[in-house]
Design a protein around this motif. Structure first.
Motif, PDB file in Angstrom:
ATOM      1  N   TYR A   1      -1.164   0.870   0.728  1.00  0.00           N
ATOM      2  CA  TYR A   1      -0.189  -0.049   0.165  1.00  0.00           C
ATOM      3  C   TYR A   1      -0.625  -1.492   0.417  1.00  0.00           C
ATOM      4  O   TYR A   1      -1.482  -1.773   1.263  1.00  0.00           O
ATOM      5  CB  TYR A   1       1.190   0.165   0.796  1.00  0.00           C
ATOM      6  CG  TYR A   1       1.245  -0.061   2.294  1.00  0.00           C
ATOM      7  CD1 TYR A   1       1.430  -1.339   2.821  1.00  0.00           C
ATOM      8  CD2 TYR A   1       1.096   0.996   3.187  1.00  0.00           C
ATOM      9  CE1 TYR A   1       1.473  -1.560   4.181  1.00  0.00           C
ATOM     10  CE2 TYR A   1       1.125   0.788   4.551  1.00  0.00           C
ATOM     11  CZ  TYR A   1       1.319  -0.483   5.043  1.00  0.00           C
ATOM     12  OH  TYR A   1       1.338  -0.701   6.411  1.00  0.00           O
TER      13      TYR A   1
ATOM     14  N   GLU B   1      -6.489  -4.551  -5.000  1.00  0.00           N
ATOM     15  CA  GLU B   1      -6.932  -3.479  -5.888  1.00  0.00           C
ATOM     16  C   GLU B   1      -8.464  -3.406  -5.961  1.00  0.00           C
ATOM     17  O   GLU B   1      -9.039  -2.311  -6.027  1.00  0.00           O
ATOM     18  CB  GLU B   1      -6.326  -3.662  -7.276  1.00  0.00           C
ATOM     19  CG  GLU B   1      -4.822  -3.424  -7.292  1.00  0.00           C
ATOM     20  CD  GLU B   1      -4.195  -3.641  -8.656  1.00  0.00           C
ATOM     21  OE1 GLU B   1      -4.861  -4.240  -9.537  1.00  0.00           O
ATOM     22  OE2 GLU B   1      -3.042  -3.211  -8.843  1.00  0.00           O
TER      23      GLU B   1
ATOM     24  N   TYR C   1       0.547   2.443  -3.141  1.00  0.00           N
ATOM     25  CA  TYR C   1      -0.562   2.904  -3.975  1.00  0.00           C
ATOM     26  C   TYR C   1      -0.974   4.328  -3.631  1.00  0.00           C
ATOM     27  O   TYR C   1      -1.929   4.842  -4.194  1.00  0.00           O
ATOM     28  CB  TYR C   1      -1.775   1.980  -3.801  1.00  0.00           C
ATOM     29  CG  TYR C   1      -1.683   0.700  -4.591  1.00  0.00           C
ATOM     30  CD1 TYR C   1      -2.467   0.489  -5.714  1.00  0.00           C
ATOM     31  CD2 TYR C   1      -0.794  -0.306  -4.210  1.00  0.00           C
ATOM     32  CE1 TYR C   1      -2.379  -0.689  -6.443  1.00  0.00           C
ATOM     33  CE2 TYR C   1      -0.700  -1.486  -4.928  1.00  0.00           C
ATOM     34  CZ  TYR C   1      -1.495  -1.669  -6.040  1.00  0.00           C
ATOM     35  OH  TYR C   1      -1.403  -2.833  -6.765  1.00  0.00           O
TER      36      TYR C   1
END
Length: 206
Positions: free
Chosen positions: A162, A96, A199
């Motif tokens: 992802y 992230e 994501y």
């Protein structure tokens, strides 16, 4: 902008190869730029090199797990370390942070050149036996786990953004999420089982 290392990572870093045996169990993390092949074909060489350097630098500067770099492979960085991170959350948060800094740099580059750049970031994380060898001043990583991690970059996942965690990694690292596998989407490639987290619908704000 280089991320500040949170205390929880610093407290239990993956061991440096400098102080470990040549062969051992290790964590492999490969962030890979999605859409890179089309980007190279559609972008002039000077602009493409500049954008690629800036994006790869953003990824390298986001290394909060204090991993070693084995090599930079055009559109990907091969990070590794002997041992395991403190927990799976630290691996997910590593992605992230990389994604956030990647998106921030991408937005800056798009503003500079005046048009959208169709690139995104995915990450493969694997665990297994690895070893090292030297060629001159270069330290290279070797092992079946290294080959498997690279193979997993070529999978059938439709998303371009992802994080993919192999079953080997999921079984090796304590989870602070409870059953982390229930939160992701299971899959397999070349008989390697994994769970991935998409994501793509989400935009981590730059």
């Amino acid at each position: 902008m280089k991320s500040t290392t949170p205390a929880r990572y610093a407290a239990r870093p993956i061991h440096s190869p400098r102080n470990t045996p040549v062969v051992g169990e290790g964590t492999i993390i490969i962030p890979d730029i999605s859409g890179f092949t089309s980007f190279v074909h559609e972008t002039d060489a000077d602009t493409g090199k500049y954008i690629t350097r800036e994006l790869l630098s953003a990824i390298v500067d986001s290394n909060v797990l204090n991993l070693k770099i084995s090599e930079i492979e055009g559109d990907a960085v091969l990070f590794y370390g002997y041992g395991i991170p403190a927990n799976l959350q630290s691996v997910v948060e590593q992605y992230e942070i990389m994604l956030q800094n990647f998106n921030r740099k991408l937005a800056q580059l798009e503003a500079f050149i005046g048009h959208k750049i169709n690139l995104s970031l995915k990450l493969v994380a694997h665990y297994g036996q690895v070893s090292e060898y030297n060629i001159g001043r270069f330290r290279k990583l070797y092992g079946k786990a290294v080959v498997q991690a690279h193979q997993l970059l070529k999978n059938s996942i439709r998303s371009k953004t992802y994080i993919l965690l192999t079953e080997s990694l999921l079984h090796a690292i304590p989870s602070v999420f409870g059953n982390v596998a229930n939160r992701g989407i299971p899959g397999s490639s070349d008989d390697i089982a994994y769970t991935y987290y998409n994501y793509e619908p989400l935009l981590i704000e730059a």
